[in-house]
Scaffold this active site. Structure first.
Site, PDB file in Angstrom:
ATOM      1  N   SER B 320       0.821  -1.206   0.000  1.00 33.35           N
ATOM      2  CA  SER B 320       0.000   0.000   0.000  1.00 33.35           C
ATOM      3  C   SER B 320       0.854   1.254   0.000  1.00 33.35           C
ATOM      4  CB  SER B 320      -0.927   0.015   1.218  1.00 33.35           C
ATOM      5  OG  SER B 320      -0.196   0.329   2.375  1.00 33.35           O
ATOM      6  N   CYS B 321       0.200   2.391  -0.251  1.00 31.21           N
ATOM      7  CA  CYS B 321       0.892   3.686  -0.255  1.00 31.21           C
ATOM      8  C   CYS B 321       1.062   4.227   1.152  1.00 31.21           C
ATOM      9  CB  CYS B 321       0.101   4.679  -1.094  1.00 31.21           C
ATOM     10  SG  CYS B 321       0.146   4.324  -2.845  1.00 31.21           S
ATOM     11  N   ASP B 322       0.756   3.437   2.158  1.00 29.65           N
ATOM     12  CA  ASP B 322       0.842   3.903   3.538  1.00 29.65           C
ATOM     13  C   ASP B 322       2.260   3.689   4.063  1.00 29.65           C
ATOM     14  OD1 ASP B 322       0.582   4.294   6.317  1.00 29.65           O
ATOM     15  OD2 ASP B 322      -1.513   3.704   6.236  1.00 29.65           O
ATOM     16  N   ASN B 363      -6.485   0.680   0.052  1.00 31.54           N
ATOM     17  CA  ASN B 363      -5.768   0.923  -1.203  1.00 31.54           C
ATOM     18  C   ASN B 363      -6.348   0.126  -2.374  1.00 31.54           C
ATOM     19  OD1 ASN B 363      -2.447   2.142  -1.156  1.00 31.54           O
ATOM     20  ND2 ASN B 363      -3.903   2.439   0.482  1.00 31.54           N
TER      21      ASN B 363
END
Lengths: 373, 373
Positions: B320-322, B363
C-alpha cells in the site's frame, strides 16, 4: 458536523456507521481548486473509494490518483476518463500495469530502476514520473522511509527512461499525510526545482511537478487553511521556476473528504478498570481494527463528543478482545461523566482513511455501515 | 509446511492467499487434549473463524470461546451446541447478550460491575465468571491493561452476582497471547487459588477456572511444547487446589491453527531504496493492512522463505501507499539475493490472526484468498 449529518443522525442509524455529507466534498473540491487554480487535482482514491464520492468528483472535473488496479477500475466505473487517472503507487504488479495501460491510463509513478523497467515492459511509451524522498517535517502521518529516491538517482533514472521507450514526464514528492505546515512544501519545491534545471541542462526538459497530497483536515488543533497552502506553494513555485512553470498536480485525499464524515459509535461499556482509577475506560463498538487504524501510536487524534454535561478523563478502546485495540490512552480525552453503555459517541472528521482500513471480520465484527447523503 | 500445503502451492494459486491444512488443526486439537486431559478446550474463534475449522473442531468435541454474537452464530452454524459456547468478551452489547441467552449460551465473562449488571438484565440466571488482570510476563502480544480486575474487586463482584440473579461460576485470566513461558500461568494460578479459598470461606464455592489462551505457535524461536505447558499447569493446579480441582477451561486459538497455515505472497518490487543501502526492500502483495497486523511493532516475527540460494538482508513492506505499512525493518530478515519481482514468498505459520484482520479494501486491495484443504 453539517446540518444534513445532524439530521441523518437524529434517525438513530445502527452503529457503528460513517455518515458523510457529499455537499461538503463538493465544497472542499471547489475550495481547493480556488486555492490552487494552477494545479490539476488528482483525488487520492485510497482516502475513501466510495462510488458516490468518485462519481461526484468525476462530474466536478477531478482527476484521480490510484494506488492499485481496483482503484483504477472504480474510477473508470464512476465516470472518470482513463486520461484523468494517474497510477501513483511506486509498487505495482506487472499485470496491474499492463491492465492500466490497456485501459489507456497514461501516467505512472516509480522510484526505482526495477519499477521503471516493469513499466517499460508492460506500458510501453507511457509517461512516467519519479518520486523523490523529501523531508516530512510537520506531518502527523509521515511516509518518507518507504518511498522516494535521491535527487542523484532520480536524475540517472529519468535520463535512462527514454532509452527504455518511456516518456520522462515529471517528478513528484510527498510531504507526509496530515501535513500541518507549509515548510515541507517550500523545502521540497526548492530541491526539485534544482533537478528540473539540471535535467533541462542535460537535454531533458520536464513538463510536470506532482506535489503529492498531505493537505490536512482539522481534527482538534488548528491547521492552515487551503488558501495558506495555496499561497505558500505558488509563491515558492514562482520563486524557483519563474515564468517557466511546469504543469502542477496535487493528490489531496484527506483534505477532500476527511471533514465531510462523522462516525457514529455506541459506548458498549463504561467502567473504571481499577477501583482507584480517576479515568474511566470507554469501550466503543468501533476500534483500531474496525477502521480507526490511524489512531495507531495515537497519531491522528479525532475530535470525539458524546452529548453535554460535565466531563471527566477517559481512555478510549475498541470492542475486540485484542489488547492493542486501544485508541487513546496517553492523549487526554474527556467525555461526559454521565456517559453510559448504550449512549452514542461521535467521532468527527472521519471521512478519510476509516472505512477502507476496516477489517473484514476481526472478532466477528462486520465493517461499519456507510451512508453517503 | 505440511506435504498437503506444499502440493497445493505447487499449483500456483493466485496470491496473496492462505493455505491451511485442516489435518494439522485436528492434530493440534488432539495434542492439546492429550497434554491437558483435565481441561475442556474452548477454541478461540477469533484466531480463525473459517467454517471449515469450526466444523472440524465441533465434530472433534471442542467447545468455543466467542468474542461476539457473529462468532456465536458461526459456531452454532458449524454444529456446536449452545451449551458448548462461552461468551468470553468482557465488553458486550446488551442486544448481543440477550440474543446469546436466547440461543441457550450458558456462560458469560465480565470484569466490571457495569458488565455484570448488563448480563443480569439480559441473560438472567446465566453462569458468570470474572476475569482477573494478571502478569503477562513472557507474552509477545500482551493484553493486561485493557482487561481484567483485581482480586479484591473480583471477590466483591462475585459475591454480588447471586443478588443480581446470576450464577457465580468461576474465574478466568489471560496470560497474554503468544505466551512463551510457563511462569505466567504458575503465578496466575497461585493468585487465583487464593481467591477460590477466600470465596469458599465466604460461602461461595466456585466450580470453574478458565485459564484463557496464550499457548504459543513456533514462529522462529523455539517455544515450549504443549506437554510442557500441560505439565506445568497441572502441577501448579494440584499444588494449589489439591484434590479439590475445579473444572478447567482453556481457550487456545493461535496454538490450534497458527502452524496449520501458510500465506503465499508475491514479491511486487525488490530494490535498494538508496544506492548505498546494503539491505534491499522487498514489497509483498500482502502487508500490515492485508492481514499481517500482528507485525505491528514487529511483535510477531513470522518465518519467511523464498526459495534457495545465498541470502542477503532485507526490509519487508506491504503493497500500500501507507508509510507505516512496513512489516520488518528492525528485525534482521534475509532472503535470497536472486529474489525478484514476481517471485513467490512464503510466510509460515500464519493460520491464526491473519485472515480476519485483513482490511476490506485498503488501497483497493481485496482480502487474501483462503484455501482450507
Amino acid at each position: 458536523m453539517t446540518p444534513k449529518i445532524a439530521s441523518f443522525l437524529a434517525s438513530q442509524p445502527a452503529t457503528p456507521c460513517l455518515v458523510l455529507d457529499l455537499d461538503r466534498v463538493a465544497e472542499n473540491f471547489a475550495r481547493l481548486r480556488a486555492a490552487l487554480p494552477a494545479a490539476a487535482i488528482y483525488y487520492a482514491v485510497k482516502a475513501n473509494p466510495a462510488p458516490q464520492i468518485l462519481r461526484l468528483l468525476a462530474e466536478a472535473g477531478s482527476c484521480f490518483d490510484a494506488a492499485s488496479l481496483p482503484e483504477i477500475e472504480a474510477s473508470l466505473e464512476a465516470g472518470a476518463q482513463p486520461e484523468a487517472i494517474s497510477f501513483g503507487n511506486t509498487v505495482k504488479k506487472p499485470s496491474a500495469i499492463a491492465r492500466a495501460h490497456a485501459f489507456g491510463v497514461p501516467l505512472y509513478a516509480f522510484d526505482s530502476r526495477e519499477e521503471l523497467e516493469k513499466i517499460a515492459a508492460h506500458a510501453p511509451g507511457a509517461k512516467i514520473y519519479c518520486r523523490l524522498a523529501v523531508n516530512n517535517v510537520g506531518a502527523e502521518w509521515p511516509l518518507s522511509k518507504k518511498f522516494g529516491t535521491t535527487l542523484e538517482k532520480a536524475k540517472e533514472l529519468m535520463l535512462a527512461a527514454r532509452g527504455l521507450g518511456l516518456m520522462p514526464h515529471g517528478l513528484s514528492f510527498h510531504v507526509g499525510s496530515q501535513q500541518t505546515g507549509t515548510l515541507a512544501y517550500e523545502l521540497a519545491i526548492a530541491e526539485v526545482a534544482m533537478l528540473f534545471t539540471d535535467l533541462k541542462n542535460a537535454g531533458l526538459p520536464l513538463q510536470m511537478l506532482n506535489l503529492g497530497g498531505g493537505f490536512p483536515t482539522r481534527y482538534q488543533e488548528d491547521v492552515p487553511e487551503h488558501d495558506e497552502f495555496g499561497t505558500a506553494i505558488m509563491d515558492t513555485m514562482i520563486r524557483h521556476f519563474g515564468n517557466d512553470l511546469p504543469d502542477i498536480l496535487i493528490e489531496p485525499g484527506r483534505s477532500m473528504v476527511g471533514d465531510a464524515g462523522v462516525v457514529a459509535a455506541e459506548a458498549v461499556l463504561v467502567c473504571r478498570r481499577m477501583p482507584q482509577d480517576e479515568r474511566r475506560w470507554v469501550y466503543l463498538d468501533i476500534g483500531r481494527f474496525g477502521g480507526l487504524a490511524e489512531t495507531e501510536g495515537e497519531a491522528i487524534r479525532y475530535r470525539i463528543t458524546a452529548g453535554d454535561g460535565a466531563t471527566g478523563p477517559v481512555v478510549l478502546a475498541g470492542p475486540s478482545c485484542d489488547g492493542v485495540d486501544v485508541m487513546y490512552e496517553k492523549t487526554p480525552y474527556r467525555l461526559p461523566l454521565g456517559l453510559k453503555s448504550g449512549d452514542t459517541v461521535l467521532i468527527h472528521d472521519t471521512g478519510a482513511y476509516v472505512t477502507s482500513y476496516a477489517s473484514q471480520n476481526f472478532n466477528g465484527f462486520t465493517p461499519l455501515a456507510e451512508h453517503y447523503i
